[in-house]
Design an enzyme around this catalytic site. Structure first.
Site, PDB file in Angstrom:
ATOM      1  N   CYS A 193       0.825  -1.211   0.000  1.00 39.90           N
ATOM      2  CA  CYS A 193       0.000   0.000   0.000  1.00 39.90           C
ATOM      3  C   CYS A 193       0.863   1.268   0.000  1.00 39.90           C
ATOM      4  CB  CYS A 193      -0.938  -0.007   1.198  1.00 39.90           C
ATOM      5  SG  CYS A 193      -0.137  -0.488   2.743  1.00 39.90           S
ATOM      6  N   HIS A 248      -2.356   5.680   6.179  1.00 35.12           N
ATOM      7  CA  HIS A 248      -0.968   6.156   6.288  1.00 35.12           C
ATOM      8  C   HIS A 248      -0.927   7.605   5.787  1.00 35.12           C
ATOM      9  CE1 HIS A 248       0.346   1.929   6.456  1.00 35.12           C
ATOM     10  NE2 HIS A 248      -0.134   1.697   5.259  1.00 35.12           N
TER      11      HIS A 248
HETATM   12  P1  NAD Z   1      -4.937 -10.796   6.474  1.00 33.73           P
HETATM   13  O1  NAD Z   1      -4.308 -11.455   7.638  1.00 33.73           O
HETATM   14  O2  NAD Z   1      -6.026  -9.800   6.701  1.00 33.73           O
HETATM   15  O3  NAD Z   1      -5.497 -11.900   5.474  1.00 33.73           O
HETATM   16  C1  NAD Z   1      -4.787 -13.064   5.139  1.00 33.73           C
HETATM   17  C2  NAD Z   1      -5.779 -14.196   4.926  1.00 33.73           C
HETATM   18  O4  NAD Z   1      -5.070 -15.368   4.536  1.00 33.73           O
HETATM   19  C3  NAD Z   1      -6.563 -14.549   6.201  1.00 33.73           C
HETATM   20  O5  NAD Z   1      -7.924 -14.711   5.863  1.00 33.73           O
HETATM   21  C4  NAD Z   1      -5.955 -15.879   6.637  1.00 33.73           C
HETATM   22  O6  NAD Z   1      -6.892 -16.711   7.286  1.00 33.73           O
HETATM   23  C5  NAD Z   1      -5.559 -16.475   5.297  1.00 33.73           C
HETATM   24  N1  NAD Z   1      -4.497 -17.488   5.401  1.00 33.73           N
HETATM   25  C6  NAD Z   1      -3.547 -17.612   6.365  1.00 33.73           C
HETATM   26  N2  NAD Z   1      -2.755 -18.673   6.096  1.00 33.73           N
HETATM   27  C7  NAD Z   1      -3.230 -19.227   4.947  1.00 33.73           C
HETATM   28  C8  NAD Z   1      -2.847 -20.343   4.176  1.00 33.73           C
HETATM   29  N3  NAD Z   1      -1.807 -21.098   4.507  1.00 33.73           N
HETATM   30  N4  NAD Z   1      -3.565 -20.641   3.061  1.00 33.73           N
HETATM   31  C9  NAD Z   1      -4.623 -19.879   2.670  1.00 33.73           C
HETATM   32  N5  NAD Z   1      -5.029 -18.790   3.378  1.00 33.73           N
HETATM   33  C10 NAD Z   1      -4.336 -18.470   4.491  1.00 33.73           C
HETATM   34  O7  NAD Z   1      -3.733 -10.153   5.650  1.00 33.73           O
HETATM   35  P2  NAD Z   1      -3.804  -8.919   4.653  1.00 33.73           P
HETATM   36  O8  NAD Z   1      -3.662  -7.671   5.434  1.00 33.73           O
HETATM   37  O9  NAD Z   1      -4.947  -9.065   3.719  1.00 33.73           O
HETATM   38  O10 NAD Z   1      -2.421  -9.110   3.871  1.00 33.73           O
HETATM   39  C11 NAD Z   1      -2.284  -9.999   2.787  1.00 33.73           C
HETATM   40  C12 NAD Z   1      -1.125  -9.543   1.929  1.00 33.73           C
HETATM   41  O11 NAD Z   1      -1.428  -8.249   1.429  1.00 33.73           O
HETATM   42  C13 NAD Z   1       0.215  -9.405   2.655  1.00 33.73           C
HETATM   43  O12 NAD Z   1       1.251  -9.698   1.747  1.00 33.73           O
HETATM   44  C14 NAD Z   1       0.264  -7.939   3.017  1.00 33.73           C
HETATM   45  O13 NAD Z   1       1.569  -7.449   3.204  1.00 33.73           O
HETATM   46  C15 NAD Z   1      -0.383  -7.337   1.791  1.00 33.73           C
HETATM   47  N6  NAD Z   1      -0.985  -6.012   2.008  1.00 33.73           N
HETATM   48  C16 NAD Z   1      -1.693  -5.729   3.124  1.00 33.73           C
HETATM   49  C17 NAD Z   1      -2.222  -4.454   3.283  1.00 33.73           C
HETATM   50  C18 NAD Z   1      -2.979  -4.067   4.520  1.00 33.73           C
HETATM   51  O14 NAD Z   1      -3.006  -2.904   4.855  1.00 33.73           O
HETATM   52  N7  NAD Z   1      -3.607  -4.959   5.224  1.00 33.73           N
HETATM   53  C19 NAD Z   1      -2.050  -3.480   2.292  1.00 33.73           C
HETATM   54  C20 NAD Z   1      -1.380  -3.825   1.118  1.00 33.73           C
HETATM   55  C21 NAD Z   1      -0.826  -5.092   0.985  1.00 33.73           C
END
Ligand code: NAD
Length: 336
Positions: A139, A219
């Site tokens: 992000c 942010h």
């Molecule tokens: P999150 O924890 O909200 O979601 C991750 C999901 O994956 C959860 O539903 C979890 O249950 C599931 N999960 C966990 N282990 C798993 C597995 N082995 N197999 C399948 N599913 C599984 O995380 P998020 O914030 O959505 O982040 C996901 C990615 O996006 C990361 O790489 C993060 O850095 C990136 N990201 C996050 C944001 C943010 O602000 N949250 C912003 C941009 C990018």
């Protein structure tokens, strides 16, 4: 129709899944869940097909949540998998996607070398066309790249110095902090955000510093950008106003904080209060010779969603980046 599966239905995955449903040229095969929580329940209510890991199938059955199959069944059906699993987990899945001959997108929490290219639609859509594995940058990096690639159209950027105030946690995260402290990261200058920008703008001289703040909303970045020619404030305003996915918040509208920006999203009736656009504080835009100063806010939960949609088209061979962004913006109601 491009058939897409979403592996990891959390903050990013659920938003990408909803955005896929809004696209005229994509269909959603399903989403994967590892535990039968409220998100699994809501996904089911919205009519999405749920796929689970083999280990968790029994738990879903006991919770009365109907599933369509296991994760591998979902991947088999898809042309493209959007991996939105937690940091580092996506890399573990790469072998599975690869062995099943699938194209896949990874998120910014994965290391850059997980993919053939790191992606930001306004900067390098063309590089991702027909690639097998693409990583949509984080992000914060999406906010930085959207700004820098826009200003580059006005005058070539020679140097960037920036400070990033990072939200401590997403709104749903109950165990993260701080709740009453600002935490600078003095040991990491440049912060990883500058290095991540360099995965797309390879030769740019950029240094960023970061501090974590006790907020969950957005942010905020403060940038000092040196360009190669003398420019005016009007030049900056003009290029920002004519670029899609960038909005200006002016003090005339009394929107001067992240809280008020999110309130506007609520008033607009945005799905989940999401703001896919970069929000620039218009009054912060100042110019001194070759230097441009500005401040903007990044909605961390949603800014990467349109980028994921464009990346799906790119890896599927859709070569017109401008057209892809247009389709994405129209279908998601993104201000242009
Ligand atoms: P999150 O924890 O909200 O979601 C991750 C999901 O994956 C959860 O539903 C979890 O249950 C599931 N999960 C966990 N282990 C798993 C597995 N082995 N197999 C399948 N599913 C599984 O995380 P998020 O914030 O959505 O982040 C996901 C990615 O996006 C990361 O790489 C993060 O850095 C990136 N990201 C996050 C944001 C943010 O602000 N949250 C912003 C941009 C990018």
């Amino acid at each position: 129709m491009i058939k897409v599966a979403v592996n990891g239905y959390g903050t990013i995955g659920k938003r990408v899944a909803s955005a896929i449903l809004a696209q005229p040229d994509m269909s959603l095969i399903g989403v994967s869940k590892t535990s039968p929580n409220y998100e699994a329940y809501q996904a089911q209510k919205m009519g999405m097909s749920l796929y689970v890991t083999k280990e968790s199938a029994k738990e879903f059955e006991e919770a009365g949540i109907k599933v369509k199959g296991v994760l591998e069944d979902m991947i088999r059906e898809a042309d493209v998998v959007v991996d939105a699993t937690p940091n580092g987990v996506g890399a573990q899945y790469k072998q599975i996607y690869s062995s099943m001959g699938k194209r896949a997108l990874f998120q910014g929490g994965e290391k850059a070398n997980v993919a053939d290219v790191s992606f930001s639609a306004l900067c390098n859509y063309d590089e991702a066309v027909d690639k097998k594995f693409v990583r949509v940058v984080s992000c914060n990096t999406t906010g930085l790249l959207r700004t820098l690639c826009t200003l580059n159209k006005m005058s070539k950027i020679t140097k960037v110095r920036g400070t990033i105030v990072r939200r401590a946690a997403d709104p749903k995260e109950v165990k993260k902090g701080p709740i009453n402290s600002l935490i600078p990261d003095p040991a990491s200058i440049p912060s990883h955000h500058a290095k991540d920008v360099n995965t797309v703008l390879k030769d740019l001289d950029i240094v960023t510093m970061a501090v974590i703040a006790p907020t969950t909303l957005m942010h905020v970045h403060m940038l000092d950008i040196t360009v190669s020619t003398s420019v005016t404030r009007e030049d900056v305003l003009s290029v920002m106003k004519s670029t899609p996915r960038i909005l200006l918040a002016s003090s005339k509208s009394k929107v001067g904080s992240t809280a008020e920006i999110v309130e506007v999203a609520r008033d607009m009736g945005r799905n989940r209060n999401d703001l896919y656009e970069l929000i620039i504080f218009e009054d912060s835009i100042s110019v001194k010779g070759n230097e441009v100063f500005l401040m903007y806010a990044v909605h961390q939960e949603s800014i990467v969603v349109p980028e994921n949609i464009d990346a799906i088209r790119a890896v599927s061979g859709f070569s017109d980046g401008r057209k892809s962004m247009e389709i994405t913006n129209t279908s998601m109601g993104i201000r242009t």
